[in-house]
Structure formats: structure tokens, C-alpha cells
Write an enzyme that holds these catalytic residues in place. Sequence first.
Site, mmCIF file in Angstrom:
data_model
loop_
_atom_site.group_PDB
_atom_site.id
_atom_site.type_symbol
_atom_site.label_atom_id
_atom_site.label_comp_id
_atom_site.label_asym_id
_atom_site.label_seq_id
_atom_site.Cartn_x
_atom_site.Cartn_y
_atom_site.Cartn_z
ATOM 1 N N ASP A 90 0.614 4.935 1.861
ATOM 2 C CA ASP A 90 -0.121 5.505 2.990
ATOM 3 C C ASP A 90 -1.140 6.553 2.536
ATOM 4 O OD1 ASP A 90 1.135 4.000 4.945
ATOM 5 O OD2 ASP A 90 2.734 5.462 5.258
ATOM 6 N N HIS A 123 0.834 -1.206 0.000
ATOM 7 C CA HIS A 123 0.000 0.000 0.000
ATOM 8 C C HIS A 123 0.865 1.252 0.000
ATOM 9 C CE1 HIS A 123 0.944 -0.544 4.268
ATOM 10 N NE2 HIS A 123 0.631 0.733 4.466
ATOM 11 N N ARG A 152 4.909 6.684 13.956
ATOM 12 C CA ARG A 152 5.003 7.228 12.598
ATOM 13 C C ARG A 152 4.448 8.636 12.535
ATOM 14 N NH1 ARG A 152 1.244 4.614 8.299
ATOM 15 N NH2 ARG A 152 -0.066 6.432 8.727
ATOM 16 N N HIS A 174 4.758 -0.004 0.368
ATOM 17 C CA HIS A 174 5.482 -0.792 1.366
ATOM 18 C C HIS A 174 4.579 -1.878 1.924
ATOM 19 C CE1 HIS A 174 3.575 2.569 3.538
ATOM 20 N NE2 HIS A 174 3.541 1.798 4.607
#
Length: 298
Positions: A115, A113, A289, A274
Site C-alpha cells: 500500500d 502490491h 481500511r 498483498h
Amino acid sequence: MTNAIATPEASPPPAHAHFTLDTVSPAIGAEVSGIDLRDTLDDATVAALRDALVQHKVLFFRDQDITPVQHVALARRFGQLEVHPVFQHHADHPELVLLGGTQAAKARENIYHSDVSWREIPSMASMLRCVECPRSGGDTIWVNMAKAYADLPQAVKEQIADLEAVHDIMPSFGSRMSAEERAANRVKFPAVIHPVVRTHPESGEKILYVNEGFTTHLANFLSTGTFRVGFDFRYGELELLQYLFRQAAIPEYQVRLRWAPNTIAFWDNRSTQHYAIQDYFPAVRRMMRATIIGDKPF
């Protein structure tokens, strides 16, 4: 550092401002050394890191014991930060999402995917720090989606040149919401349309911009030809999307990182996908994150 190793004939790592870059794999990724991210970086170093990010697409930093305050401040040097509507946030810093499962439940990021591609304005980059991880397992893979596009057969490039794809928050996150939350977030985050092939706003590269995490269908597939019946149209669309999704799984476009506490990965979310490997359950991996707001794909 990762499963990929710089080739022996590679030239010495180039020096940039106050750090050194060492290419990790031929397709994607560089390790950054000679820098302490606890320090306040000058503008030249920030600009050089941004250039390196655009070129290498994901940067790895080792042994960076930064605090949440420093993490947020560092990420802000590259742009405004988003607050994720679903993930758990740090108690004092809503810009930091807390990622990872528990001993009772696996994490669920193990799908290729990009983000927040479900946002009208997706992210520019993400900066992820490892807080805790098992001694083995829990690696993350990043994929160079500019190279994935460049290597497509010419006929496929022509077919997808003007196609648009629908990206939606609900397939991946709807199950984490109550019915009321789904209704509210459906209003706040309607499905959006992005080009199947986007252009990187800094490098000018063409990028394959569909992902199996958030892309649900093609908005204008019927424009690619005349179809006998709906059966032909629907299966043709599904087959094309599956073919495009599979490009992210090609190892030649990837780099794989073995995490350790205080490792930071900083990736260009416009040109990569990723996959967080979930092979360590019931061990626990905890991450923080920060995500930097980007620009509307074109």
C-alpha cells in the site's frame, strides 16, 4: 480460518497480554483470539500486538463487530492515519477508505502490491475490516517479503544491494482521475525513489521492496555494469524487475484469508505485499481500511 493450517506438531499458541496467537502458516500470519477490539486496549496489549505484527506480519481477528469510530480509534493506537487522495472515504471519517466494486464494475486491487509505496513516507500498516462479502470467493493473499529476499540467490542479492526503484501513483490510479486531477496529483505526489532492499526499522530484517502495482523502473540500473548498447541495458532492467516482481507469487511465502463479515486483517505494510482476489464478480465485497503512516524506507 484460512487455507493454511498450523502443523500438528506446533507448540501451543503463546499468550500475549490479553490475547492468544495461533500461527496460520509457516511463513506468515497468525490468528488472534481472546480479544475484543471494541474495548479500549491498554498500552501493554497494544505493544504486544505490535510485536506480534512485526513477527507474524499479518494478524487476523474474527467476529469483531466494531463501528467506524472504533476502527479509527483502534488504528490510531499504532500511529497517525493517512487520508488517501483517490479512494472513496467514509462520509464521517476520511481516514477510512471504502474498498470494493459494484455489480456493474469489478474492483481492481488484484495485483501484488504494498500500500502507498508511491508516497515518500509509505505506510507502516493497514487495518482492513470486512463489511460484506460473498459466501465464497474474494480471498486475500499476503506475502512475506522478508523471506522472499532471504531466499534469493546470493548473486541476485549482490546485484540489487545498492539499487533504487521508482514508485509512482499514476500507473494504478491515474486512470481514476480526470486530466485536471492527474496534473494536480502529479505535483502533490511526484514519483519517489526507495531502496530495492529496505531494512525493517523494528526487526532489522532485509525486505525485497519492489511491487508490480507501483514500481515503474530502477533509478540506477546502469550502475550495475557496462552495457554494450541501450538495448542491453533496457531489457536487462526489465528482466530483473520482472524476476523480482515474481517473488511475491511464490506460494511458500504466502498466507490466504477467507473473509467473513467482521473479520479484520492487520498487516505490516513494510514487510508484506498483498493481492485481493477478484473471483466473485458480480457479487459485491465491501471493506473499510485504515492506513497507519510509517517511516521513510532505508
